[in-house]
Structure formats: C-alpha cells, structure tokens
Design an enzyme around this catalytic site. Structure first.
Site, short mmCIF file in Angstrom:
data_model
loop_
_atom_site.label_atom_id
_atom_site.label_comp_id
_atom_site.label_asym_id
_atom_site.label_seq_id
_atom_site.Cartn_x
_atom_site.Cartn_y
_atom_site.Cartn_z
N ASN A 154 0.80 -1.23 0.00
CA ASN A 154 0.00 0.00 0.00
C ASN A 154 0.83 1.28 0.00
O ASN A 154 0.39 2.29 -0.53
CB ASN A 154 -1.01 -0.01 1.16
CG ASN A 154 -0.35 -0.20 2.50
OD1 ASN A 154 0.83 -0.57 2.58
ND2 ASN A 154 -1.08 0.06 3.55
N GLU A 251 4.75 -4.66 11.84
CA GLU A 251 3.68 -3.67 11.60
C GLU A 251 2.58 -4.38 10.85
O GLU A 251 2.66 -4.58 9.64
CB GLU A 251 4.24 -2.50 10.77
CG GLU A 251 5.29 -1.67 11.46
CD GLU A 251 4.78 -0.93 12.67
OE1 GLU A 251 3.56 -0.92 12.90
OE2 GLU A 251 5.61 -0.40 13.42
N CYS A 285 -3.44 0.35 6.91
CA CYS A 285 -3.50 -0.57 8.04
C CYS A 285 -4.16 0.04 9.27
O CYS A 285 -4.84 -0.64 10.02
CB CYS A 285 -2.10 -1.02 8.40
SG CYS A 285 -1.01 0.38 8.65
N GLU A 459 7.76 1.98 14.71
CA GLU A 459 8.52 2.65 13.66
C GLU A 459 8.48 4.15 13.96
O GLU A 459 7.67 4.64 14.75
CB GLU A 459 7.92 2.35 12.29
CG GLU A 459 8.02 0.88 11.96
CD GLU A 459 7.91 0.55 10.48
OE1 GLU A 459 6.84 0.80 9.91
OE2 GLU A 459 8.89 0.01 9.93
P1 NDP Z 1 1.12 -9.79 3.30
O1 NDP Z 1 1.19 -10.19 4.71
O2 NDP Z 1 0.44 -10.68 2.34
O3 NDP Z 1 2.59 -9.55 2.73
C1 NDP Z 1 3.51 -8.67 3.34
C2 NDP Z 1 4.89 -8.96 2.80
O4 NDP Z 1 5.38 -10.19 3.34
C3 NDP Z 1 4.94 -9.10 1.28
O5 NDP Z 1 6.14 -8.54 0.80
C4 NDP Z 1 4.93 -10.60 1.12
O6 NDP Z 1 5.44 -11.00 -0.12
C5 NDP Z 1 5.79 -11.04 2.28
N1 NDP Z 1 5.62 -12.42 2.71
C6 NDP Z 1 4.54 -13.23 2.56
N2 NDP Z 1 4.76 -14.44 3.14
C7 NDP Z 1 6.01 -14.39 3.71
C8 NDP Z 1 6.80 -15.31 4.47
N3 NDP Z 1 6.36 -16.51 4.79
N4 NDP Z 1 8.03 -14.90 4.87
C9 NDP Z 1 8.48 -13.66 4.57
N5 NDP Z 1 7.78 -12.76 3.85
C10 NDP Z 1 6.55 -13.10 3.43
O7 NDP Z 1 0.47 -8.35 3.31
P2 NDP Z 1 0.00 -7.46 2.08
O8 NDP Z 1 1.15 -7.17 1.20
O9 NDP Z 1 -1.22 -8.09 1.50
O10 NDP Z 1 -0.39 -6.08 2.82
C11 NDP Z 1 -1.58 -5.89 3.47
C12 NDP Z 1 -1.44 -6.09 4.96
O11 NDP Z 1 -0.41 -5.27 5.48
C13 NDP Z 1 -2.68 -5.71 5.71
O12 NDP Z 1 -3.00 -6.67 6.70
C14 NDP Z 1 -2.31 -4.41 6.38
O13 NDP Z 1 -3.03 -4.12 7.52
C15 NDP Z 1 -0.86 -4.59 6.62
N6 NDP Z 1 -0.21 -3.30 6.74
C16 NDP Z 1 0.25 -2.91 7.97
C17 NDP Z 1 0.83 -1.68 8.13
C18 NDP Z 1 1.37 -1.25 9.45
O14 NDP Z 1 2.24 -0.40 9.48
N7 NDP Z 1 0.92 -1.78 10.57
C19 NDP Z 1 0.95 -0.73 7.01
C20 NDP Z 1 0.48 -1.27 5.77
C21 NDP Z 1 -0.10 -2.51 5.66
P3 NDP Z 1 4.48 -11.09 -1.41
O15 NDP Z 1 3.32 -10.19 -1.20
O16 NDP Z 1 5.36 -10.64 -2.49
O17 NDP Z 1 4.04 -12.51 -1.47
#
Ligand code: NDP
Length: 485
Positions: A154, A251, A285, A459
C-alpha cells in the site's frame, strides 16, 4: 504525466542494478487499467545470497563512520527525494493506483521526512555514563548488523524509507524486499541513496514473493527483520525469526475503532471518518473501520457522510482532480467485494456504494454499512478496502468495551468536544497509535505501531532507534579485582 515505469533491472545490489532473468517473472499491473506496465523477476537463491553477502560485507565499515557522516548522506537523500517528488509520485501511482493527488502529498515526502529525521538523529546516538563510586559503567549503542525489511503493497516508497532510514542511521545495512505487487518504488529509493553517497552494499533491494522473504528471514547473516504486512504473515515471520532469536518489528493489520460522541463537531467527525476509511481507497492498516457513532448523532452523521462521499472524484489516478482511485489488484478488489456480499448477507444496511465501477481497472465505490453489530464479519475482520462499518452506541463505557473487543490493537480515534472525556477514553483504548479529533496523522516524530495482534515494536520517532540498535554495557574497574581465592 508519461513516465518510464520499467526499471533498469529487477534488483539493486551492492550499489548497482542487477538482473537475473532465470527468476520467476513478476508482471507489474497498473491498477487503473489492469494492463501490464513492467516486468521484474523474483530473486533466485544466487541473487539473495549476493544481496546478503554485500550487506554483510559492507555493514562494519558503514558502522565505523561517525553518525554525523552517515546522517549527512541520509539528509542528502531526503533532499533528492523532495526534488524528484513529482516523478516519484507518478511512479508510486503506477505501482499502487493511488491518486497522484495523494502520492504527491504523502509518499516520497514522508520517505524524505524519515531520511531527514533519522539523518538528523544519527550524530546524537550516544550511550550513558553511570558512575559507581570510583568504578563506572558506560553504554554503547551498537548496530545490529544486517537488517531485512519486507514491505506491503500500500505504501511502497514510504515503507522502504521508514525501515531503511532508522536502520541505516544506526549503522546497519539492509536488504529490502518489496511486495511483489508493487516492486518499482523501492528500487528508486535505493538509487537515490547511492546518488546521495551511500557506500555500496548498505541498502539493497531484491524482488520476490513470500518465499524470497522467508529465505531472507532465515539466513543466519540476518540480525533483524522488520515486516509490514498481514497478521498471518506476521505470525510466520515472527516465528521464523524467533528460531534464531532475531530482533523483529512487526507492523501488521488492524480493525481500529473510531468513536464519535454526539457532542463532536459533525464536519470534523465526518472528515476524520472519511480520512480513516477512504484515503488510498481504504488500503491503510491503521484505518478506523469500526466507526462507533453515539445514537444521538447517528442519522446526521450518515446523512453528511453520504453527501460528502457523493462528491468523491473517482477516475484516472494521474488526473490531479481525482481523489479516489482503484484497488491495488484484481485479487484485492475481489476480496473486498466478497466482504461487501457478506455484510449484505449478515443484514447490515448498505447506505452507499457496494459495487464495482463499470470501467477498466479495479475500481470499487466508497461503501458504507450502517446498523452493523459487533458479531458481523465486516465488524471483526480487516477488509483492507473502502468499506466503513458504522456501529451505534449509547454510553462511553459501552463504547470502550466494544472498541477493545478485538484481537487487533493498531489504532484508535475519538471525536468529542469534551477534552477530559477524549483523554479518558483514549487512555482506555487498547491501541498503539491514537488520535483525538483527528485520524491517521503519521508524522515521523511520533511512534507508530500496534499492540495485541497488530504488532511488535515501533517505527518512526526516537523509539525506532531502540529497535535498530543494541545496548552494550561496559563495566570499568579502576582498582584491584578482589577474587575469593
Ligand atoms: P502480506 O502479509 O500478504 O505480505 C507482506 C509482505 O510479506 C509481502 O512482501 C509478502 O510477499 C511477504 N511475505 C509473505 N509471506 C512471507 C513469508 N512466509 N516470509 C516472509 N515474507 C513473506 O500483506 P499485504 O502485502 O497483503 O499487505 C496488506 C497487509 O499489510 C494488511 O494486513 C495491512 O493491515 C498490513 N499493513 C500494515 C501496516 C502497518 O504499518 N501496521 C501498514 C500497511 C499494511 P508477497 O506479497 O510478495 O508474497
């Protein structure tokens, strides 16, 4: 606003673009059209090793520089980011589909804020002197080593900077893996850092899906993992990091409460609810997606909200007038549509929206459900889209209990003109990042992060320094050692 979106290569390692086309192809789709605009390749094991080896090799020399010297480079990077805000914003819009009206105001600028802020702090990262009679202890704030950053889709520029800036300020190196959905922006961040004078190997970007992230997390050369992502991914990454006792920052997601009392300024409360639900098409998020509205103000709130939502300018994100863009992907759009169906099926009242727009790209209408009850799926699960759930309440005590009845704890907000009540309520809400008569402000000076399932660590702000450094204590004896034998 044409822009060459195809990066020079998929990865940025050891100060240069690196390609390895044997990695799985990752097409980059522009969410506003559904068309492919670039192609990158996932990192192969050899690429991952190359990035980690570079980060590992370069880190000690970087840490040996003075904080002021490190900070100067970060502050230079901040200046370059601000100068290129337009181009970076256009790229961010292509990567995510978010309107240029948003990206020009928020993305590269908040990344630059992080480099400026942590660049400024870098020269003041000191330990303590603790006098113990003639003996004394001093503490040293030391870097952790190689840090891995893993980003969500995002805020690809902001996340790359929010993780990189404190890590580098403390003398660490970083390997950053963007979400495979938005691989372009972090490469530009790396490019700018090198242009600003960062030594090769200190900030590296590798592409890939979860499995690339997983192999970074488990590599013994890595000391710390900072993830922005969903709770299920957070659990996996935290567990993998724990197996080697690595430091983590998590996060994660949320289902945050926004509590609106009937003495609130109506326009501001509606404005806060709009910011906390529809900015970035709801893909934030910390959004306040459970909007608790005190019964006395409910109908007026819904009426004004609907009126203001009807003025949203939905369209081409590159048009400066547009203020509501598409979802990041077809998959995310379908997840959100599915939640909308569930809301209708569970008997929530659809006040406005609820449909996909009849145009190219992944556009949804801003959607509001009223008469939502705590047990409904749309009130319990993170939707991560433009769907607001409005819940009624009568008393302050009730609002607090219900607001806290969630596994998440990222954010919370209160709108009221009664400031004693505002502070009393906020103090009882279980959340890390809170707002009074406002919503979703995230200045770099303020700690950002969640409690409960929403995360670990913070953060931004001075607090981030604790999460990217370790404290060594050194006892110094001035006299003789008295041993028992
Ligand atoms: P995901 O949890 O699907 O993915 C986050 C990242 O982790 C991606 O780069 C993903 O790779 C990677 N990933 C997935 N599986 C693994 C693993 N087993 N080991 C290591 N890395 C892995 O989240 P989204 O990208 O769909 O983002 C949305 C989510 O993020 C929402 O739940 C949102 O609330 C949260 N979010 C939280 C924020 C905060 O600051 N608290 C801010 C923004 C979002 P890939 O996608 O390439 O498979």
């Amino acid at each position: 606003m044409s822009y060459d979106t195809q990066p020079k290569a998929s990865h940025f390692i050891d100060g240069a673009y690196v390609e390895d086309t044997s990695g799985t192809p990752i097409p980059v789709i522009y969410p506003a059209t559904g068309k492919q605009i670039a192609l990158v390749h996932a990192a192969t094991p050899a690429i991952i090793d190359q990035a980690l080896a570079a980060a590992h090799r370069a880190q000690k020399q970087w840490a040996a520089m003075s904080g002021t010297e490190r900070g100067r480079i970060l502050r230079r990077a901040a200046d370059i980011m601000r100068e290129r805000n337009h181009d970076l914003s256009v790229l961010e819009t292509h990567d995510t589909g978010k309107p240029y009206q948003e990206t020009i105001a928020v993305d590269a600028t908040s990344g630059a804020d992080a480099f400026e802020y942590f660049g400024g702090l870098a020269g003041s990262l000191t330990g303590e002197h603790i006098q113990l009679g003639e003996n004394w202890v001093y503490t040293r704030r030391e870097p952790l080593g190689v840090c891995v950053g893993i980003g969500a889709w995002n805020y690809p520029t902001q996340i790359a900077c929010w993780k990189g800036a404190p890590a580098l300020a403390c003398g660490n190196s970083m390997v950053f893996k963007p979400s495979e959905m938005t691989p372009l922006c972090a490469l530009k961040v790396a490019e700018i850092l090198y242009e600003a004078g960062l030594p090769a190997g200190i900030y590296n970007v590798v592409q890939g899906l979860g499995e690339v992230g997983a192999s970074l997390v488990t590599d013994p050369r890595v000391a710390k993992v900072s993830l922005t992502g969903s709770v299920p991914t957070g659990k996996k990454v935290y567990a993998a990091a724990a197996a080697q006792m690595k430091h983590v920052t998590m996060e994660l997601g949320g289902k945050s409460p926004l509590v609106i009392f009937d003495d609130a300024d109506l326009e501001n409360a509606v404005g806060g609810a709009i910011l906390g639900n529809f900015y970035s098409s709801g893909q934030v998020c910390s959004n306040g997606t459970r909007v608790f509205v005190q019964r006395g103000i409910k109908e007026a709130f819904l009426k004004r909200l609907t009126e203001r939502l009807s003025t949203a300018v939905i369209g081409d994100p590159l048009d400066e007038a547009t203020n509501f863009g598409p979802m990041v992907s077809e998959k995310q759009m379908n997840i959100v549509l599915d939640y909308i169906k569930k809301g209708e099926k569970e008997g929530a009242r659809l006040v406005t929206g609820g449909k996909r727009l009849d145009r190219d790209g992944f556009y949804l209408q801003p959607t509001v459900f009223a008469d939502v009850t705590d047990d409904m799926i749309i009130a319990r699960e993170e939707i991560f889209g433009p769907v607001m759930a409005v819940l009624d309440f009568d008393t302050e005590e009730e609002a607090i209990t219900r607001a806290n009845a969630t596994e998440f704890g990222l954010s919370a907000g209160v709108f009221t003109r009664d400031l004693s009540r505002a502070h009393r309520v906020i103090a009882q809400l279980e959340a890390g990042s809170c707002f009074i008569n406002s919503y979703n402000d995230a200045p770099v000076e303020a700690p950002f992060g969640g409690t409960k399932m929403s995360g670990v660590g913070r953060e931004n702000s001075k607090a981030a320094i604790n999460h990217y450094s370790e404290l060594k204590s050194v006892f110094v004896r001035m006299g003789d050692v008295e041993a028992p034998f």
